[in-house]
Scaffold this motif. Sequence first.
Motif, short mmCIF file in Angstrom:
data_model
loop_
_atom_site.label_atom_id
_atom_site.label_comp_id
_atom_site.label_asym_id
_atom_site.label_seq_id
_atom_site.Cartn_x
_atom_site.Cartn_y
_atom_site.Cartn_z
N GLN A 149 22.72 -47.63 13.63
CA GLN A 149 22.11 -47.35 12.34
C GLN A 149 21.41 -46.00 12.37
O GLN A 149 21.19 -45.43 13.41
CB GLN A 149 21.10 -48.44 11.98
N VAL A 150 21.10 -45.53 11.18
CA VAL A 150 20.39 -44.26 11.01
C VAL A 150 19.08 -44.52 10.29
O VAL A 150 19.06 -45.19 9.25
CB VAL A 150 21.24 -43.25 10.22
N GLN A 151 18.00 -44.02 10.84
CA GLN A 151 16.70 -44.14 10.20
C GLN A 151 16.29 -42.77 9.66
O GLN A 151 16.43 -41.75 10.34
CB GLN A 151 15.63 -44.63 11.18
N LEU A 152 15.78 -42.78 8.44
CA LEU A 152 15.29 -41.56 7.80
C LEU A 152 13.81 -41.72 7.53
O LEU A 152 13.40 -42.70 6.89
CB LEU A 152 16.03 -41.29 6.49
N VAL A 153 13.02 -40.79 8.00
CA VAL A 153 11.57 -40.85 7.81
C VAL A 153 11.12 -39.59 7.08
O VAL A 153 11.25 -38.48 7.60
CB VAL A 153 10.84 -40.98 9.15
N ILE A 200 23.30 -41.68 15.85
CA ILE A 200 24.02 -40.73 15.00
C ILE A 200 25.16 -40.06 15.76
O ILE A 200 24.94 -39.51 16.83
CB ILE A 200 23.05 -39.66 14.47
N PHE A 201 26.35 -40.11 15.18
CA PHE A 201 27.48 -39.36 15.72
C PHE A 201 27.64 -38.03 14.99
O PHE A 201 27.84 -36.99 15.59
CB PHE A 201 28.76 -40.17 15.61
N ASN A 202 27.52 -38.10 13.67
CA ASN A 202 27.66 -36.89 12.86
C ASN A 202 27.02 -37.10 11.49
O ASN A 202 27.06 -38.20 10.95
CB ASN A 202 29.14 -36.53 12.66
N THR A 225 27.59 -43.72 15.96
CA THR A 225 28.42 -43.80 17.17
C THR A 225 29.15 -45.14 17.21
O THR A 225 28.56 -46.19 16.96
CB THR A 225 27.54 -43.65 18.41
N GLY A 226 30.45 -45.07 17.48
CA GLY A 226 31.24 -46.29 17.56
C GLY A 226 31.92 -46.67 16.27
O GLY A 226 32.67 -47.64 16.21
N SER A 227 31.64 -45.92 15.20
CA SER A 227 32.26 -46.19 13.91
C SER A 227 33.06 -44.99 13.45
O SER A 227 32.72 -43.85 13.76
CB SER A 227 31.18 -46.52 12.87
#
Length: 121
Positions: free
Chosen positions: A1-5, A28-30, A102-104
């Motif tokens: 997952q990606v967290q945005l703060v 994060i992959f990209n 990553t992984g997706s």
Amino acid sequence: QVQLVESGGGLVQPGGSLRLSCAASGNIFNINAMAWYRQALGNQRELVAVIGRDDSTNYADSVKGRFTISRDVAKNTVYLQMNSLKSKDTAVYYCNTNARVTGSFLYRTFWGQGTLVTVSS
């Protein structure tokens, strides 16, 4: 997952400036585009500004010439410099990104929790 703060919101007088920051972290992959949206009380969420990975930008007409979006790709961080603020800029500002974890193989949209900007004397 990606967290945005997000950070940098607050109370500012009309004509003043604020700088919002949003840092992305996680698996994060990209990251493709990063953007800022806002939602004023009683209104729908609207796009404020977006920046592509190639640094191309697009702005809502209401903020053109006053707001500047930028990004630090190495830090996965996007900024919104807001100048000449008006009372109608009062809203919760949300960070948004389209990213691949990553992984997706799929790109997904992620949102931050929002930061309140209040423009008032």
